[in-house]
Design a protein around this motif. Structure first.
Motif, PDB file in Angstrom:
ATOM      1  N   LYS A  97       0.831  -1.190   0.000  1.00  0.00           N
ATOM      2  CA  LYS A  97       0.000   0.000   0.000  1.00  0.00           C
ATOM      3  C   LYS A  97       0.875   1.252   0.000  1.00  0.00           C
ATOM      4  N   LYS A  98       0.664   2.101  -1.009  1.00  0.00           N
ATOM      5  CA  LYS A  98       1.471   3.321  -1.150  1.00  0.00           C
ATOM      6  C   LYS A  98       0.944   4.414  -0.233  1.00  0.00           C
ATOM      7  N   ILE A  99       1.874   5.098   0.446  1.00  0.00           N
ATOM      8  CA  ILE A  99       1.509   6.231   1.310  1.00  0.00           C
ATOM      9  C   ILE A  99       1.661   7.544   0.550  1.00  0.00           C
ATOM     10  N   GLY A 100       2.752   7.672  -0.195  1.00  0.00           N
ATOM     11  CA  GLY A 100       2.956   8.886  -0.957  1.00  0.00           C
ATOM     12  C   GLY A 100       4.419   9.145  -1.236  1.00  0.00           C
ATOM     13  N   CYS A 101       4.670  10.314  -1.843  1.00  0.00           N
ATOM     14  CA  CYS A 101       6.022  10.759  -2.169  1.00  0.00           C
ATOM     15  C   CYS A 101       6.457  11.794  -1.140  1.00  0.00           C
ATOM     16  N   TYR A 102       7.704  11.662  -0.640  1.00  0.00           N
ATOM     17  CA  TYR A 102       8.157  12.525   0.445  1.00  0.00           C
ATOM     18  C   TYR A 102       9.555  13.061   0.153  1.00  0.00           C
ATOM     19  N   GLN A 103       9.801  14.247   0.710  1.00  0.00           N
ATOM     20  CA  GLN A 103      11.115  14.863   0.600  1.00  0.00           C
ATOM     21  C   GLN A 103      12.106  14.117   1.512  1.00  0.00           C
TER      22      GLN A 103
ATOM     23  N   VAL B 274      17.125   3.065  -7.864  1.00  0.00           N
ATOM     24  CA  VAL B 274      17.770   1.819  -7.432  1.00  0.00           C
ATOM     25  C   VAL B 274      17.863   1.663  -5.922  1.00  0.00           C
ATOM     26  N   GLU B 275      17.484   2.666  -5.143  1.00  0.00           N
ATOM     27  CA  GLU B 275      17.681   2.622  -3.700  1.00  0.00           C
ATOM     28  C   GLU B 275      16.423   2.139  -2.983  1.00  0.00           C
ATOM     29  N   CYS B 276      16.657   1.354  -1.939  1.00  0.00           N
ATOM     30  CA  CYS B 276      15.575   0.830  -1.105  1.00  0.00           C
ATOM     31  C   CYS B 276      15.888   1.145   0.349  1.00  0.00           C
ATOM     32  N   PHE B 277      14.945   1.772   1.032  1.00  0.00           N
ATOM     33  CA  PHE B 277      15.098   2.127   2.442  1.00  0.00           C
ATOM     34  C   PHE B 277      14.007   1.434   3.258  1.00  0.00           C
ATOM     35  N   CYS B 278      14.322   1.133   4.512  1.00  0.00           N
ATOM     36  CA  CYS B 278      13.347   0.548   5.438  1.00  0.00           C
ATOM     37  C   CYS B 278      13.340   1.363   6.719  1.00  0.00           C
ATOM     38  N   GLY B 279      12.193   1.411   7.392  1.00  0.00           N
ATOM     39  CA  GLY B 279      12.126   2.156   8.639  1.00  0.00           C
ATOM     40  C   GLY B 279      10.938   1.771   9.483  1.00  0.00           C
ATOM     41  N   VAL B 280      10.931   2.292  10.696  1.00  0.00           N
ATOM     42  CA  VAL B 280       9.860   1.991  11.647  1.00  0.00           C
ATOM     43  C   VAL B 280       8.963   3.188  11.923  1.00  0.00           C
ATOM     44  N   GLU B 281       9.422   4.390  11.551  1.00  0.00           N
ATOM     45  CA  GLU B 281       8.664   5.602  11.847  1.00  0.00           C
ATOM     46  C   GLU B 281       7.793   5.999  10.663  1.00  0.00           C
ATOM     47  N   GLU B 282       6.537   6.356  10.955  1.00  0.00           N
ATOM     48  CA  GLU B 282       5.642   6.850   9.906  1.00  0.00           C
ATOM     49  C   GLU B 282       6.146   8.207   9.426  1.00  0.00           C
ATOM     50  N   PRO B 283       6.191   8.433   8.108  1.00  0.00           N
ATOM     51  CA  PRO B 283       6.746   9.699   7.595  1.00  0.00           C
ATOM     52  C   PRO B 283       5.897  10.902   7.993  1.00  0.00           C
ATOM     53  N   SER B 284       6.587  12.011   8.218  1.00  0.00           N
ATOM     54  CA  SER B 284       5.901  13.254   8.591  1.00  0.00           C
ATOM     55  C   SER B 284       5.228  13.863   7.373  1.00  0.00           C
ATOM     56  N   GLN B 285       3.971  14.287   7.548  1.00  0.00           N
ATOM     57  CA  GLN B 285       3.216  14.867   6.436  1.00  0.00           C
ATOM     58  C   GLN B 285       3.770  16.218   6.002  1.00  0.00           C
ATOM     59  N   THR B 286       4.559  16.845   6.835  1.00  0.00           N
ATOM     60  CA  THR B 286       5.159  18.126   6.441  1.00  0.00           C
ATOM     61  C   THR B 286       6.178  17.943   5.322  1.00  0.00           C
ATOM     62  N   LYS B 287       6.641  16.724   5.114  1.00  0.00           N
ATOM     63  CA  LYS B 287       7.610  16.433   4.065  1.00  0.00           C
ATOM     64  C   LYS B 287       6.956  15.892   2.798  1.00  0.00           C
ATOM     65  N   ARG B 288       5.631  15.908   2.742  1.00  0.00           N
ATOM     66  CA  ARG B 288       4.908  15.336   1.611  1.00  0.00           C
ATOM     67  C   ARG B 288       5.146  16.159   0.353  1.00  0.00           C
ATOM     68  N   LEU B 289       5.377  15.473  -0.776  1.00  0.00           N
ATOM     69  CA  LEU B 289       5.572  16.094  -2.082  1.00  0.00           C
ATOM     70  C   LEU B 289       4.485  15.631  -3.031  1.00  0.00           C
ATOM     71  N   LEU B 290       4.383  16.316  -4.147  1.00  0.00           N
ATOM     72  CA  LEU B 290       3.499  15.862  -5.208  1.00  0.00           C
ATOM     73  C   LEU B 290       4.014  14.534  -5.757  1.00  0.00           C
ATOM     74  N   ASP B 291       3.102  13.651  -6.138  1.00  0.00           N
ATOM     75  CA  ASP B 291       3.512  12.347  -6.659  1.00  0.00           C
ATOM     76  C   ASP B 291       4.400  12.491  -7.883  1.00  0.00           C
ATOM     77  N   SER B 292       4.248  13.589  -8.614  1.00  0.00           N
ATOM     78  CA  SER B 292       5.060  13.801  -9.820  1.00  0.00           C
ATOM     79  C   SER B 292       6.535  14.011  -9.488  1.00  0.00           C
ATOM     80  N   SER B 293       6.848  14.311  -8.207  1.00  0.00           N
ATOM     81  CA  SER B 293       8.250  14.494  -7.815  1.00  0.00           C
ATOM     82  C   SER B 293       8.983  13.160  -7.739  1.00  0.00           C
ATOM     83  N   CYS B 294       8.255  12.071  -7.613  1.00  0.00           N
ATOM     84  CA  CYS B 294       8.846  10.720  -7.587  1.00  0.00           C
ATOM     85  C   CYS B 294       8.590  10.083  -8.955  1.00  0.00           C
TER      86      CYS B 294
END
Length: 930
Positions: free
Chosen positions: A164-170, A212-232
């Motif tokens: 499930k996609k959450i979004g594109c983030y800075q 090519v990069e893959c990241f993993c984490g435990v913290e939910e991303p902050s919405q203040t860093k949300r970007l338009l999907d076109s940025s990804c």
């Protein structure tokens, strides 16, 4: 005015001269940038595996910078490269050609992996070679393991097709959005692949970035860093139809699992008064010859309401017989020993057979008893540190939970350190490493310790003869896994309906001293460098005391031959009334352990030990019955090692002779009704070392033997016997006052006065205890060897040892052909003296040590081929020089009192040193009657 060509050139030259400093500086900066870019790309590519994964690279949570880890374990045929830039080549198996002449069968595929070829080449039997080939081929064909499994944990089931996609983030270079794990998937990055990887490592969030990069984490991303999907908008390296982030723009997805949090154990409950006390099924998986310690453990643990199932390694005849006697003595029938087809297994350290042992034993325990609530597995090296009552109260409060100990750090690091990403095959009592593998996707991997306390419902689930898809799939995976019991139960718990019963505590405290315990001591049986905990000693008592307020009920490891004082301390603290009986028997500080028993068929005994102990039998009877020759039929019954006051005292020899032999004795008296056939003797093996006056207080011990335990820094060869096919080792111990580093030179001189090897070591305050193993040609020369130790060209110490002829080979009487092969010294008697050896020989002359320099001929040109009585007499001469018979007692149960007076001997049961004397610590005769 028109400008002439000369004027233009002059002005241009002047301009260049004016700005040449800036030009040089600019070119220098440009070159540095190009070099750094090239270095970064090279470093990144060097660490990619065949699928583009950098399995051990991660971002450190503290600073967000890329932190590289290097693989810590390699098989024996691998060369360790300590350069940082060559830290990992995970899943990049080298390809070499297999020599098919080694096989008497046709492989089902072309085996080219370096590790598999190495294993096939080193395996001895064709059956083992064929097994390795078949497993390797099934792995290459993708039929060995399931590619994907599915979790049934209600809140962590993962995802079926797409995460499930959450979004594109800075994103930020120094403060990453996802900080748990990072890898580069050069050729196969996609939202699905990245999310599956993060799910496997237990992360709830996955992110793809920069294609090519893959990241993993435990913290939910902050919405203040949300970007338009076109940025990804960068295409994924593994699926161009999908986007995988952008430059410092990351697509984040949910993996379908929650961040794992183990349950907390209950310590207080208002219902405890009405709760039925928990019943425990103890599974004892025992090995070796420490039967008295197993009996002591049982006597402390025993309660009629619990159940005890003992699995003895299939190769251990002595321990098996001892445990059967315990089973027979228990009238309640709640002590059972594994016996019968398919129930006894031979396991090795790290072997896949250990998981088979645990599961088959669990099934049998379910059949035997319907009443127990928890299964707790222990070994002969475990001992309780809290009372039975405390353990029962705690487990009663926590019915329904499962106790396992997790590795506790990054899963990807555990997978690499544990070798879970490698296939292993167990055969010929060895774990053979075959090469890389991929673990099933879709589930979380977990692991830690193989000591567990599991509730009955979970045991029924994992040991079901018809397991569900998750368990059956994991059984296939762990069938070819190193140390499977350290991961199987953990992984099933994390991914099954029992995921909320996981308590991160296996009720054990373990004595880890990794500098001593991680010395690849198992490389003789495993293609891996494993670690093992140390034995607890009395100096470690504070580690035990510090557990008083913790939910820890057992400790490991304990060995009475290493330190019995701490076991006494714990038992006296837990059960003071019981321990008073031990004190009254005067055996509190004594310990006996069998080395050999005449009833054993397996495992084979060391031929040197068998040779020397039989020689000692001849010497004992000849001495005390005044026999004129040794042409009699004596029988060695048992050899044991004896400790008192935590110190090695000697070897005990229990033997018998026929009445006909006794009647031929010069002391035989017809008026005496009965003479004892059985005697037991205490035999001393003195330490033959000496030191110079200046070093008498600095050298505490010098000793030569075999089977040196680096972890415990002691020899396991208690008889200190060395034969022509042995590999002797010199151990040393220096006083704590040793401050100034010294370079020591060690000379190995054989019985013919030849210099056989020279070793050099440096000793300082951090290396006061250690060992050195020389490189000696086999077979060793028979007779007395000398070792000289020099410091600063001054002789500081000397130790000698005997290489004894053999009367047994492969546990059978040696034949004349083998005598000629092994009793005549090294095959290469014409060994040339190199310049270094000659230099040492000349130097030793200056301090009064003259060596034989004539390597071209044997010292006496006599071919040694003594057999029968002549061989036995020769062996007895050596044994008499090195061993001393200190005490003898009569081992017969019934004997005429006149015999005691005539022979001036005590009855063994009335001594404090005989193996037949009372030992309440290991007395289990009454535990089933209390």
């Amino acid at each position: 005015m028109a400008m002439t060509r000369g004027q233009f050139e002059g002005r241009s030259s002047g301009c260049l001269r004016k700005y040449r400093i800036f030009l040089v500086f600019f070119i220098t900066i440009l070159c540095i940038q190009v070099y750094l870019a090239y270095t970064f790309i090279t470093l990144e590519n060097d660490n990619l595996d065949s699928s583009g994964e950098l399995g051990l690279s991660k971002y450190d949570k503290n600073d967000g910078q890329l932190k590289l880890s290097k693989q810590l374990k390699l098989p024996p045929d691998k060369v360790v490269n300590n350069k940082l830039n060559n830290h990992v080549n995970q899943n990049k198996t080298s390809r070499i050609k297999l020599d098919y002449n080694l096989l008497n069968f046709t492989p089902i595929c072309d085996v080219t992996g370096k590790e598999a070829v190495s294993a096939i080449t080193r395996a001895k039997s064709q059956i083992c070679k064929e097994l390795i080939v078949n497993v390797t081929c099934m792995g290459l064909q993708g039929t060995l393991y399931p590619k994907r499994l599915y979790s049934s944990c209600p809140h962590s089931m993962g995802f079926n097709k797409n995460p499930k996609k959450i979004g594109c983030y800075q994103d930020d270079k120094t403060h990453r959005m996802l900080t748990g794990f990072y890898t580069v998937l050069k050729s196969n990055n996609s939202p699905e692949q990245c999310a599956l990887l993060c799910l496997q490592y237990g992360y709830p969030y996955a992110g793809t970035e920069y294609s090519v990069e893959c990241f993993c984490g435990v913290e939910e991303p902050s919405q203040t860093k949300r970007l338009l999907d076109s940025s990804c908008n960068m295409k994924c390296s593994g699926d161009p139809r999908q986007s995988c982030g952008g430059y410092l723009a990351i697509n984040i997805f949910k993996t379908g699992i929650k961040s794992f949090k183990a349950q907390e154990a209950r310590n207080i409950s208002t219902k405890i008064a009405h709760e039925k006390p928990a019943r425990i099924a103890f599974l004892l998986t025992v090995n070796g010859r420490a039967s008295r310690q197993v009996k002591r453990l049982l006597s402390v643990l025993y309660d009629p309401s619990h159940f005890y199932y003992i699995h003895v390694d299939a190769r251990q005849d002595y321990m098996y017989r001892e445990m059967l006697e315990i089973e027979k003595s228990c009238r309640y029938g709640n002590i059972k020993v594994a016996k019968g087809p398919g129930l006894r297994h031979a396991s090795i350290w790290g072997g896949a057979s250990l998981l088979t042992t645990l599961l088959s034993s669990a099934r049998k325990m379910l059949e035997y008893s319907k009443n127990w609530d928890f299964l707790v597995n222990l070994s002969e090296s475990d001992f309780p540190i809290k009372s039975n009552k405390q353990l029962v109260e705690f487990l009663t409060l926590n019915k329904g939970f499962n106790f396992v100990k997790s590795y506790g750090r990054e899963v990807q690091r555990f997978i690499s350190k544990q070798g879970l990403d490698k296939s292993f095959v167990e055969c010929e009592a060895r774990m053979w490493r075959l090469g890389d593998r991929k673990l099933p996707q879709g589930i979380q991997i977990d692991g830690g310790s193989d000591w567990i306390a599991l509730n009955r419902n979970f045991i029924e689930y994992v040991s079901n003869p018809k397991p569900d898809e998750l368990v059956s799939g994991l059984l296939k995976v762990f069938k070819y896994t190193l140390l499977p019991a350290e991961s199987f139960f953990h992984t099933v718990l994390r991914n099954s309906i029992y995921c909320d019963t996981y308590i991160d505590n296996n009720l054990h405290v373990t004595n880890w001293k990794r500098k001593l315990g991680c010395k690849c001591q198992y490389k003789a049986i495993v293609d891996w460098c494993g670690c093992s905990p140390n034995d607890f000693k009395i100096s470690d008592i504070n580690k035990i005391r510090n557990t008083i307020d913790k939910n820890l009920f057992f400790a490991r490891k304990f060995e009475p031959i290493i330190d019995q004082r701490i076991i006494n301390y714990i038992e006296e603290y837990l059960y003071p009334m019981k321990f008073n009986n031990i004190n009254r028997a005067n055996s509190k500080n004594s310990y006996w352990q069998s080395l050999y028993h005449h009833g054993d068929l397996s495992p084979p005994v060391d031929d040197v030990l068998l040779t020397i102990t039989n020689s000692l039998v001849r010497i004992i009877y000849s001495k005390y019955y005044h026999l004129n020759n040794n042409n009699y039929n004596f029988k060695l019954l048992e050899a044991s090692v004896y400790f008192s006051d935590n110190k090695y005292q000697g070897i005990l020899i229990l033997a018998e002779a026929s009445n006909k032999i006794i009647e031929s004795s010069t002391i035989y008296d017809n008026n005496v009704n009965y003479y004892p056939e059985r005697l037991e003797a205490l035999v001393l093996s003195p330490r033959n070392f000496s030191t110079s006056k200046l070093w008498s207080n600095r050298i505490l011990n010098l000793h030569v033997s075999t089977d040196y335990d680096q972890k415990e820094q002691t020899f396991r060869n208690f008889l200190s016997c060395v034969g022509p096919l042995s590999s002797p080792i010199l151990s040393y111990e220096f006083d704590l006052s040793f401050v100034t580093p010294k370079n020591l030179t060690i000379f190995w001189i054989d019985t013919n006065n030849y210099l056989r090897d020279v070793n050099q070591i440096q000793v300082d305050e951090t290396t006061l205890i250690g060992s050195i193993k020389p490189q000696l040609d086999e077979p060793l020369t028979i007779g007395k060897w000398n070792i000289f130790i020099l410091a600063d060209n001054v002789l500081i110490g000397q130790v000698n040892f005997f290489v004894t002829p053999l009367s047994f080979l492969n546990n059978h009487e040696i034949n004349i052909k083998k005598i000629r092969d092994i009793h005549n010294g090294p095959i290469n008697q014409k060994k040339l003296i190199n310049n270094n050896n000659q230099k040492w020989i000349n130097f030793l002359k200056t301090i009064g040590i003259n060596l034989n320099e004539n390597y071209d001929n044997n010292s006496n040109n006599i071919i040694e081929e003594r057999t029968g009585d002549e061989l036995n007499n020769w062996i007895d001469e050596f044994v008499k020089k090195y061993y001393k018979i200190d005490k003898i007692c009569i081992a017969n149960e019934f004997i005429n009192n006149n015999v005691f007076k005539k022979l001036n001997l005590d009855k063994c049961t009335q001594t404090n040193w005989s193996s037949l004397s009372p030992d309440p610590k290991a007395d289990i005769n009454n535990i089933c009657y209390t």
